[in-house]
Design a protein around this motif. Structure first.
Motif, PDB file in Angstrom:
ATOM      1  N   ASP A  50       0.793  -1.227   0.000  1.00  0.00           N
ATOM      2  CA  ASP A  50       0.000   0.000   0.000  1.00  0.00           C
ATOM      3  C   ASP A  50       0.826   1.279   0.000  1.00  0.00           C
ATOM      4  OD1 ASP A  50       0.989  -0.187   2.536  1.00  0.00           O
ATOM      5  OD2 ASP A  50      -0.949  -0.338   3.548  1.00  0.00           O
ATOM      6  N   GLU A  51       2.125   1.177  -0.305  1.00  0.00           N
ATOM      7  CA  GLU A  51       2.948   2.374  -0.462  1.00  0.00           C
ATOM      8  C   GLU A  51       4.160   2.023  -1.323  1.00  0.00           C
ATOM      9  OE1 GLU A  51       4.808   3.679   3.299  1.00  0.00           O
ATOM     10  OE2 GLU A  51       3.945   1.861   4.176  1.00  0.00           O
ATOM     11  N   PRO A  52       4.788   3.027  -1.932  1.00  0.00           N
ATOM     12  CA  PRO A  52       5.884   2.729  -2.873  1.00  0.00           C
ATOM     13  C   PRO A  52       7.129   2.220  -2.170  1.00  0.00           C
ATOM     14  CG  PRO A  52       5.609   5.098  -2.624  1.00  0.00           C
ATOM     15  CD  PRO A  52       4.467   4.468  -1.907  1.00  0.00           C
ATOM     16  N   MET A  53       7.672   1.138  -2.713  1.00  0.00           N
ATOM     17  CA  MET A  53       8.864   0.503  -2.159  1.00  0.00           C
ATOM     18  C   MET A  53       9.849   0.221  -3.279  1.00  0.00           C
ATOM     19  SD  MET A  53       7.096  -2.329   0.358  1.00  0.00           S
ATOM     20  CE  MET A  53       8.623  -2.609   1.277  1.00  0.00           C
ATOM     21  N   MET A  54      11.133   0.169  -2.942  1.00  0.00           N
ATOM     22  CA  MET A  54      12.163  -0.218  -3.890  1.00  0.00           C
ATOM     23  C   MET A  54      12.438  -1.711  -3.739  1.00  0.00           C
ATOM     24  SD  MET A  54      16.073   1.130  -4.242  1.00  0.00           S
ATOM     25  CE  MET A  54      17.240   0.312  -5.339  1.00  0.00           C
ATOM     26  N   ILE A  55      12.320  -2.443  -4.844  1.00  0.00           N
ATOM     27  CA  ILE A  55      12.569  -3.889  -4.872  1.00  0.00           C
ATOM     28  C   ILE A  55      13.407  -4.147  -6.113  1.00  0.00           C
ATOM     29  CG2 ILE A  55      11.537  -6.185  -4.863  1.00  0.00           C
ATOM     30  CD1 ILE A  55       8.884  -4.686  -4.007  1.00  0.00           C
ATOM     31  N   HIS A  56      14.659  -4.479  -5.932  1.00  0.00           N
ATOM     32  CA  HIS A  56      15.582  -4.495  -7.064  1.00  0.00           C
ATOM     33  C   HIS A  56      15.541  -5.794  -7.871  1.00  0.00           C
ATOM     34  CE1 HIS A  56      19.086  -3.198  -9.332  1.00  0.00           C
ATOM     35  NE2 HIS A  56      19.667  -4.362  -9.090  1.00  0.00           N
ATOM     36  N   ASP A  57      15.362  -6.931  -7.222  1.00  0.00           N
ATOM     37  CA  ASP A  57      15.494  -8.222  -7.892  1.00  0.00           C
ATOM     38  C   ASP A  57      14.342  -9.133  -7.493  1.00  0.00           C
ATOM     39  OD1 ASP A  57      16.562 -10.270  -9.437  1.00  0.00           O
ATOM     40  OD2 ASP A  57      18.420 -10.456  -8.292  1.00  0.00           O
ATOM     41  N   MET A  58      14.226 -10.256  -8.162  1.00  0.00           N
ATOM     42  CA  MET A  58      13.207 -11.259  -7.892  1.00  0.00           C
ATOM     43  C   MET A  58      13.815 -12.634  -8.089  1.00  0.00           C
ATOM     44  SD  MET A  58      11.003 -11.408 -11.450  1.00  0.00           S
ATOM     45  CE  MET A  58      10.402 -13.057 -11.099  1.00  0.00           C
ATOM     46  N   ALA A  59      13.032 -13.663  -7.814  1.00  0.00           N
ATOM     47  CA  ALA A  59      13.437 -15.033  -8.104  1.00  0.00           C
ATOM     48  C   ALA A  59      12.226 -15.781  -8.635  1.00  0.00           C
ATOM     49  CB  ALA A  59      14.011 -15.715  -6.875  1.00  0.00           C
ATOM     50  N   LEU A  60      12.487 -16.963  -9.141  1.00  0.00           N
ATOM     51  CA  LEU A  60      11.448 -17.739  -9.824  1.00  0.00           C
ATOM     52  C   LEU A  60      11.624 -19.206  -9.482  1.00  0.00           C
ATOM     53  CD1 LEU A  60       9.197 -17.185 -12.021  1.00  0.00           C
ATOM     54  CD2 LEU A  60      10.886 -17.923 -13.707  1.00  0.00           C
ATOM     55  N   THR A  61      10.518 -19.911  -9.226  1.00  0.00           N
ATOM     56  CA  THR A  61      10.536 -21.364  -9.147  1.00  0.00           C
ATOM     57  C   THR A  61       9.569 -21.899 -10.197  1.00  0.00           C
ATOM     58  OG1 THR A  61       8.698 -21.835  -7.624  1.00  0.00           O
ATOM     59  CG2 THR A  61      10.769 -21.063  -6.641  1.00  0.00           C
ATOM     60  N   GLU A  62       9.441 -23.214 -10.274  1.00  0.00           N
ATOM     61  CA  GLU A  62       8.490 -23.774 -11.224  1.00  0.00           C
ATOM     62  C   GLU A  62       7.066 -23.351 -10.885  1.00  0.00           C
ATOM     63  OE1 GLU A  62       9.201 -27.870 -12.782  1.00  0.00           O
ATOM     64  OE2 GLU A  62      10.683 -27.945 -11.153  1.00  0.00           O
ATOM     65  N   ARG A  63       6.795 -23.089  -9.588  1.00  0.00           N
ATOM     66  CA  ARG A  63       5.438 -22.749  -9.150  1.00  0.00           C
ATOM     67  C   ARG A  63       5.243 -21.276  -8.814  1.00  0.00           C
ATOM     68  NH1 ARG A  63       6.018 -27.809  -6.372  1.00  0.00           N
ATOM     69  NH2 ARG A  63       4.526 -29.353  -7.144  1.00  0.00           N
ATOM     70  N   TYR A  64       6.292 -20.601  -8.367  1.00  0.00           N
ATOM     71  CA  TYR A  64       6.108 -19.289  -7.760  1.00  0.00           C
ATOM     72  C   TYR A  64       6.986 -18.200  -8.361  1.00  0.00           C
ATOM     73  CZ  TYR A  64       3.824 -21.949  -4.004  1.00  0.00           C
ATOM     74  OH  TYR A  64       3.000 -22.771  -3.287  1.00  0.00           O
ATOM     75  N   VAL A  65       6.446 -16.989  -8.308  1.00  0.00           N
ATOM     76  CA  VAL A  65       7.239 -15.765  -8.419  1.00  0.00           C
ATOM     77  C   VAL A  65       7.585 -15.362  -6.988  1.00  0.00           C
ATOM     78  CG1 VAL A  65       7.262 -13.360  -9.179  1.00  0.00           C
ATOM     79  CG2 VAL A  65       5.954 -15.074 -10.464  1.00  0.00           C
ATOM     80  N   VAL A  66       8.866 -15.106  -6.726  1.00  0.00           N
ATOM     81  CA  VAL A  66       9.324 -14.804  -5.372  1.00  0.00           C
ATOM     82  C   VAL A  66       9.806 -13.351  -5.329  1.00  0.00           C
ATOM     83  CG1 VAL A  66      10.862 -15.469  -3.492  1.00  0.00           C
ATOM     84  CG2 VAL A  66      10.058 -17.208  -5.125  1.00  0.00           C
ATOM     85  N   LEU A  67       9.132 -12.544  -4.514  1.00  0.00           N
ATOM     86  CA  LEU A  67       9.491 -11.140  -4.357  1.00  0.00           C
ATOM     87  C   LEU A  67       9.826 -10.869  -2.894  1.00  0.00           C
ATOM     88  CD1 LEU A  67       6.744  -9.398  -6.537  1.00  0.00           C
ATOM     89  CD2 LEU A  67       9.135  -9.791  -7.132  1.00  0.00           C
ATOM     90  N   VAL A  68      10.976 -10.241  -2.655  1.00  0.00           N
ATOM     91  CA  VAL A  68      11.420  -9.905  -1.303  1.00  0.00           C
ATOM     92  C   VAL A  68      11.225  -8.407  -1.102  1.00  0.00           C
ATOM     93  CG1 VAL A  68      13.349  -9.911   0.315  1.00  0.00           C
ATOM     94  CG2 VAL A  68      13.072 -11.804  -1.317  1.00  0.00           C
ATOM     95  N   LEU A  69      10.367  -8.060  -0.153  1.00  0.00           N
ATOM     96  CA  LEU A  69      10.044  -6.670   0.126  1.00  0.00           C
ATOM     97  C   LEU A  69      10.780  -6.237   1.396  1.00  0.00           C
ATOM     98  CD1 LEU A  69       7.668  -7.807  -1.666  1.00  0.00           C
ATOM     99  CD2 LEU A  69       6.241  -6.048  -0.652  1.00  0.00           C
TER     100      LEU A  69
END
Length: 476
Positions: free
Chosen positions: A221-240
């Motif tokens: 609910d507010e702007p955040m900086m998130i530089h990278d992500m990861a991926l599995t066969e099932r999921y998109v992984v985002l670290v906030l």
């Protein structure tokens, strides 16, 4: 018009505009480069790297590694020979600055924006495009990527074609670290924004068609900086991590980015089929880069394994240990996340000071063994973001091997597999390096089977290549 009075700013005192980081302005094209050792005949393709490189002396502020124009540095390899070319990523804003011969936009922390009288109504009072972080190839398109905006497409010779919005399907753009699934060929992307929806994700199919348009991530609910992500066969992984974008503070001379550790760090597991997001949370930490993620087992509900480089707090620009603050800590970490309960545990794999992690890209979303990282060996005088070794961590043997580069400052290691071989020890690690004693630059080729032996080929680059960020091996 400018959004605020231009602050006093002296670019000659900014460490990341000096020495091995200093920008270059000449674009060159040189064939038959000098080689020490032997380039393997099997290497046939292009190694290309992007990085911040201001075309003109910055005004207002300069925040490494976010600010700067993009410059692509390419080394073409074929039949044991090497050819080098570098090109700016020419955005409309850069062209406008070239017309007047000076910078018109300030860095992100200064919020200096030119008015219509300087750049015309289409560019006035808006942020500058800065596709200066990464470069990838997908669906026949080579894309120079920005922190969070539309990428720019370049041709086979690294000349700029233009802004890429994927047929109008992703007008807000994507971030600098999409992940390409090596099995499905899909490119999964995300983007953060200053206005709602603050965080979205999308899928681009192997032909380049956006098959999932920008989908909001719930509970952001507010702007955040998130530089990278990861991926599995099932999921998109985002670290906030708790890094929030504070425009109000920036407008009054404060920091554009706010570190709020009391908010903790959250991890989103987003089902690639569009199901309900699973959230996990823990004490605050920051990450620039993930290594990789994968499902621990093929069963539904199996834990997600996420490897990444963890920092004890936000580090950006020259601030690695603010006055009065505890020294920043970093290391290679593995998180295990239960998608049923949302519970997360973390284990430190290696406490060495490392960054810019890479694996064999054919392992993205699947279990991996080796991780290559730029590393420090305790050498005095290195700037934040400068490394003098490459470290290989073996996730199976829980051990590390190190090649110390001596007087060379090395960049991100990128893997080029031996054609026809599936083992991630059958191939080569590549990187640019700059000698701190004379500022000469080199392209290094290191055998994956015996990396501590050092490069089997050192290619002399005819110009200095500033220390920079991310690249790709694009085989023919």
């Amino acid at each position: 018009m400018n959004t605020q009075t231009q602050p006093r700013f002296d670019p000659t005192r900014v460490p990341h505009l000096l020495g091995s980081f200093a920008p270059v302005t000449d674009e060159v094209d040189v064939v038959d480069l000098e080689v020490t050792g032997k380039i393997p005949d099997s290497l046939d393709g292009l190694y290309v790297r992007n990085g911040p490189n201001p075309r003109f002396s910055p005004i207002g502020s300069y925040l490494y590694p976010i600010d700067g124009d993009g410059m692509l540095h390419g080394v073409w390899l074929s039949k044991g020979r090497a050819h080098y070319r570098n090109r700016f990523v020419r955005t409309a804003a850069m062209v406008a600055e070239e017309r007047v011969g000076r910078a018109l936009w300030g860095g992100v922390e200064s919020l200096i924006l030119p008015g219509a009288d300087e750049v015309g109504p289409e560019l006035a009072d808006d942020f500058k495009d800065m596709p200066d972080i990464n470069v990838v190839r997908h669906a026949g398109r080579t894309l120079a990527l920005a922190e969070a905006a539309c990428p720019f497409r370049v041709d086979a010779g690294l000349e700029t074609v233009g802004k890429e919005d994927f047929g109008g399907a992703l007008p807000a753009g994507i971030t600098a670290h999409p992940k390409i699934d090596p099995v499905t060929g899909e490119m999964v992307v995300f983007c953060y924004a200053l206005e709602p929806p603050y965080l979205t994700w999308s899928i681009i199919d192997p032909t380049g068609v956006v098959v999932r348009k920008a989908t909001p991530v719930e509970n952001v609910d507010e702007p955040m900086m998130i530089h990278d992500m990861a991926l599995t066969e099932r999921y998109v992984v985002l670290v906030l991590s708790p890094v929030f974008i504070d425009l109000e503070a920036a407008m009054t001379g404060g920091s554009f980015l706010a570190w709020r550790p009391e908010r903790g760090t959250r991890v989103a597991l987003i089902p690639r089929d569009g199901g309900q997001t699973v959230w996990a949370s823990d004490e605050a930490f920051w990450l620039w880069h993930t290594v990789n993620a994968y499902d621990e087992a093929p069963d539904a509900g199996a834990p997600v394994i996420l490897d990444y480089v963890q920092w004890s707090r936000l580090t950006v620009g020259g601030d690695s240990s603010s006055s009065g603050a505890e020294p920043v800590r970093c290391g290679l970490v593995r998180a295990r996340i239960d998608p049923t309960t949302g519970r997360m545990s973390r284990t430190e794999l290696d406490d060495s000071r490392v960054e810019l992690p890479r694996i064999d890209d054919r392992r993205i979303g699947r279990s991996h063994r080796f991780v290559a990282l730029a590393s420090e060996t305790g050498h005095a005088g290195l700037l934040p973001g400068e490394y003098n070794a490459i470290r290989w961590y073996d996730t199976v043997g829980d051990s590390s091997r190190v090649w110390s580069s001596g007087s060379l400052s090395v960049g991100e290691p990128v893997f080029a597999p031996e054609p026809g071989q599936q083992s991630d020890e059958a191939g080569y690690w590549m990187t640019f390096a700059t000698d701190r004693t004379d500022q000469s630059s080199w392209f290094l080729i290191i055998p994956a089977g015996d990396p501590t032996a050092g490069p089997i080929a050192r290619v002399r680059i005819p110009v200095r290549v500033p220390l920079g960020l991310h690249g790709s091996w694009l085989p023919n």
